[in-house]
Design an enzyme around this catalytic site. Sequence first.
Site, PDB file in Angstrom:
ATOM      1  N   HIS A  63       0.831  -1.209   0.000  1.00  0.00           N
ATOM      2  CA  HIS A  63       0.000   0.000   0.000  1.00  0.00           C
ATOM      3  C   HIS A  63       0.865   1.258   0.000  1.00  0.00           C
ATOM      4  O   HIS A  63       1.255   1.761   1.054  1.00  0.00           O
ATOM      5  CB  HIS A  63      -0.915  -0.014   1.229  1.00  0.00           C
ATOM      6  CG  HIS A  63      -2.028   0.976   1.163  1.00  0.00           C
ATOM      7  ND1 HIS A  63      -3.265   0.718   1.690  1.00  0.00           N
ATOM      8  CD2 HIS A  63      -2.112   2.229   0.646  1.00  0.00           C
ATOM      9  CE1 HIS A  63      -4.054   1.769   1.502  1.00  0.00           C
ATOM     10  NE2 HIS A  63      -3.363   2.695   0.872  1.00  0.00           N
ATOM     11  N   PHE A  66       2.300   6.713  -5.167  1.00  0.00           N
ATOM     12  CA  PHE A  66       3.435   7.347  -5.838  1.00  0.00           C
ATOM     13  C   PHE A  66       3.030   8.564  -6.672  1.00  0.00           C
ATOM     14  O   PHE A  66       3.876   9.228  -7.245  1.00  0.00           O
ATOM     15  CB  PHE A  66       4.187   6.321  -6.687  1.00  0.00           C
ATOM     16  CG  PHE A  66       5.087   5.414  -5.885  1.00  0.00           C
ATOM     17  CD1 PHE A  66       5.327   5.634  -4.535  1.00  0.00           C
ATOM     18  CD2 PHE A  66       5.711   4.336  -6.491  1.00  0.00           C
ATOM     19  CE1 PHE A  66       6.154   4.806  -3.791  1.00  0.00           C
ATOM     20  CE2 PHE A  66       6.551   3.503  -5.761  1.00  0.00           C
ATOM     21  CZ  PHE A  66       6.772   3.735  -4.413  1.00  0.00           C
ATOM     22  N   ASN A  97      -5.255   5.958  -7.379  1.00  0.00           N
ATOM     23  CA  ASN A  97      -5.955   7.249  -7.379  1.00  0.00           C
ATOM     24  C   ASN A  97      -5.041   8.303  -8.019  1.00  0.00           C
ATOM     25  O   ASN A  97      -4.424   9.127  -7.353  1.00  0.00           O
ATOM     26  CB  ASN A  97      -6.434   7.649  -5.982  1.00  0.00           C
ATOM     27  CG  ASN A  97      -5.376   7.497  -4.910  1.00  0.00           C
ATOM     28  OD1 ASN A  97      -4.393   6.777  -5.062  1.00  0.00           O
ATOM     29  ND2 ASN A  97      -5.581   8.184  -3.805  1.00  0.00           N
ATOM     30  N   ASP A 155      -8.813   2.488  -3.803  1.00  0.00           N
ATOM     31  CA  ASP A 155      -8.270   3.134  -2.607  1.00  0.00           C
ATOM     32  C   ASP A 155      -8.326   4.650  -2.742  1.00  0.00           C
ATOM     33  O   ASP A 155      -8.021   5.211  -3.787  1.00  0.00           O
ATOM     34  CB  ASP A 155      -6.836   2.704  -2.350  1.00  0.00           C
ATOM     35  CG  ASP A 155      -6.330   3.263  -1.038  1.00  0.00           C
ATOM     36  OD1 ASP A 155      -6.871   2.873   0.007  1.00  0.00           O
ATOM     37  OD2 ASP A 155      -5.434   4.121  -1.064  1.00  0.00           O
ATOM     38  N   HIS A 182     -10.583   0.080   0.280  1.00  0.00           N
ATOM     39  CA  HIS A 182     -10.589   1.237   1.167  1.00  0.00           C
ATOM     40  C   HIS A 182     -12.021   1.339   1.683  1.00  0.00           C
ATOM     41  O   HIS A 182     -12.935   1.615   0.913  1.00  0.00           O
ATOM     42  CB  HIS A 182     -10.197   2.483   0.361  1.00  0.00           C
ATOM     43  CG  HIS A 182     -10.349   3.774   1.094  1.00  0.00           C
ATOM     44  ND1 HIS A 182      -9.269   4.545   1.473  1.00  0.00           N
ATOM     45  CD2 HIS A 182     -11.448   4.464   1.496  1.00  0.00           C
ATOM     46  CE1 HIS A 182      -9.703   5.633   2.082  1.00  0.00           C
ATOM     47  NE2 HIS A 182     -11.024   5.603   2.115  1.00  0.00           N
ATOM     48  N   HIS A 235      -5.650  -0.700   5.582  1.00  0.00           N
ATOM     49  CA  HIS A 235      -5.459   0.119   6.790  1.00  0.00           C
ATOM     50  C   HIS A 235      -6.581   0.017   7.831  1.00  0.00           C
ATOM     51  O   HIS A 235      -7.292   0.996   8.121  1.00  0.00           O
ATOM     52  CB  HIS A 235      -5.217   1.574   6.428  1.00  0.00           C
ATOM     53  CG  HIS A 235      -6.074   2.150   5.326  1.00  0.00           C
ATOM     54  ND1 HIS A 235      -7.446   2.043   5.283  1.00  0.00           N
ATOM     55  CD2 HIS A 235      -5.733   2.856   4.223  1.00  0.00           C
ATOM     56  CE1 HIS A 235      -7.909   2.658   4.206  1.00  0.00           C
ATOM     57  NE2 HIS A 235      -6.889   3.150   3.543  1.00  0.00           N
ATOM     58  N   ASP A 308       0.805   2.718   3.756  1.00  0.00           N
ATOM     59  CA  ASP A 308      -0.080   3.750   3.203  1.00  0.00           C
ATOM     60  C   ASP A 308       0.707   5.047   3.010  1.00  0.00           C
ATOM     61  O   ASP A 308       0.229   6.150   3.316  1.00  0.00           O
ATOM     62  CB  ASP A 308      -1.315   3.973   4.080  1.00  0.00           C
ATOM     63  CG  ASP A 308      -2.386   4.814   3.393  1.00  0.00           C
ATOM     64  OD1 ASP A 308      -2.263   5.067   2.173  1.00  0.00           O
ATOM     65  OD2 ASP A 308      -3.343   5.232   4.081  1.00  0.00           O
ATOM     66  N   HIS A 312       2.239  14.508   0.551  1.00  0.00           N
ATOM     67  CA  HIS A 312       1.605  15.786   0.239  1.00  0.00           C
ATOM     68  C   HIS A 312       2.632  16.891   0.475  1.00  0.00           C
ATOM     69  O   HIS A 312       3.575  16.728   1.263  1.00  0.00           O
ATOM     70  CB  HIS A 312       0.380  16.035   1.115  1.00  0.00           C
ATOM     71  CG  HIS A 312      -0.735  15.072   0.893  1.00  0.00           C
ATOM     72  ND1 HIS A 312      -1.471  15.019  -0.262  1.00  0.00           N
ATOM     73  CD2 HIS A 312      -1.242  14.098   1.699  1.00  0.00           C
ATOM     74  CE1 HIS A 312      -2.384  14.067  -0.170  1.00  0.00           C
ATOM     75  NE2 HIS A 312      -2.267  13.488   1.007  1.00  0.00           N
TER      76      HIS A 312
END
Length: 429
Positions: A63, A66, A97, A155, A182, A235, A308, A312
């Site tokens: 998980h 990138f 995503n 996810d 998810h 998760h 996970d 950011h």
Amino acid sequence: MSTLLIQNARTINERNQLIPTDVYIKEGKIQSIGQNLAKLGLSAEKIIDVQGGLLTPGLVDVHVHFREPGFTHKETIKTGSLAAARGGYTTVCAMPNLDPVPDTVENWQAIEDIIQKDAVVNVLQYATITKGLRSEELVDYQALKEAGVFAVTNDGVGVQTAGTMYLAMKEAARVGLPIVAHTEDESLLFGGCMHHGKKSEALGLPGIISATESSQIARDLLLAEETGAHYHVCHVSTKESVRIIREAKQAGINVTCEVCPHHLILSDEDIPSDNAIYKMNPPLRALDDQAALIEGLLDGTIDCIATDHAPHTDEEKAVSMTEAPFGIVGSETAFSLMYTHFVKTGRFTLKQVVDWMTIRPANIFGLSCGTLDIGSPADLAIYQLDKEIEINADEFESKSFNTPFIGEKVLAETLYTLVNGKIVWSKEG
């Protein structure tokens, strides 16, 4: 480099004992494992003396995010794979995503092409469960499976309608693709940004109730029982989720699941203020949830540890928790944090942690990695266990360093990471 000898390492055996070990690598594969291999006449073009460092199979993370294509200001396949390598990971599974979303063979193959060009570790790219990550139309599972996709997931958002998830599981079971979920019922979010409890009330922040996660897991477990699909839960964070997954396993439902280091180490009580560095999805939960996750790992309800890793930028996180994106980075710190918080404190054995981060995640998806065997690809990690270091953002390989663990002192620093016998990251540079 066609031949390589790693000398004076230590490996962990089934009895949780550290034993002196040398490893001889030829043409990217492990040829010999033993002690004092140089005395057997094995000559190597390169010799690395790791001076008692812990040698493990390369870590496996099912998980990571990138961010390429679409969000390369946060991370790229190159920087994300380097971050993974710095943490000792040699195989990682990247979430979909992205923009464009890998919901067709063409879009998925375009990402594969970047992986082949830029990744320094083995990167497996997920495809999506539905087109555009919306809870409506299924993707072509048969075509994606034939192209090489190993699993599908939405996810980041989850599948909101039971009918869509039922049809997805039915088709995924038919073609032999795991459904990776998810789990988040968006109708139960109510604008929440952290766990709903005394701390969210004290900080004046909207909370996310536990049922946002656990109610959708309960729905999906019954659909997995109905369809026979392999259902993997991302998760896991709540005690209710652990309880119903445990009961589902006892009932024979084909379910596996993962937990993240940050949910094992921190609780909502550790959030000091309205600080978006602590904003993650699922959120840091209560102390009794944290205890249930640890118990779930120990009794086998939870199968493995995954990071996970969710990069950011500073700018994105420099706002209120109500506005900032969810997520923290984790690839570069996971093993050190697990070793420091759980092995050195006696809560987990070193053998348990290594297994939860290597062979267990590999086994979930039938991946040929996570082992230290003669004839296997030489995907290896080497750590210096007992020298204390400080987690320093300036040393990160990731483009981002959005984690609350910056500044923490930890043990188990990565010395070398090898993929197919090639050193892809070393502390020496």
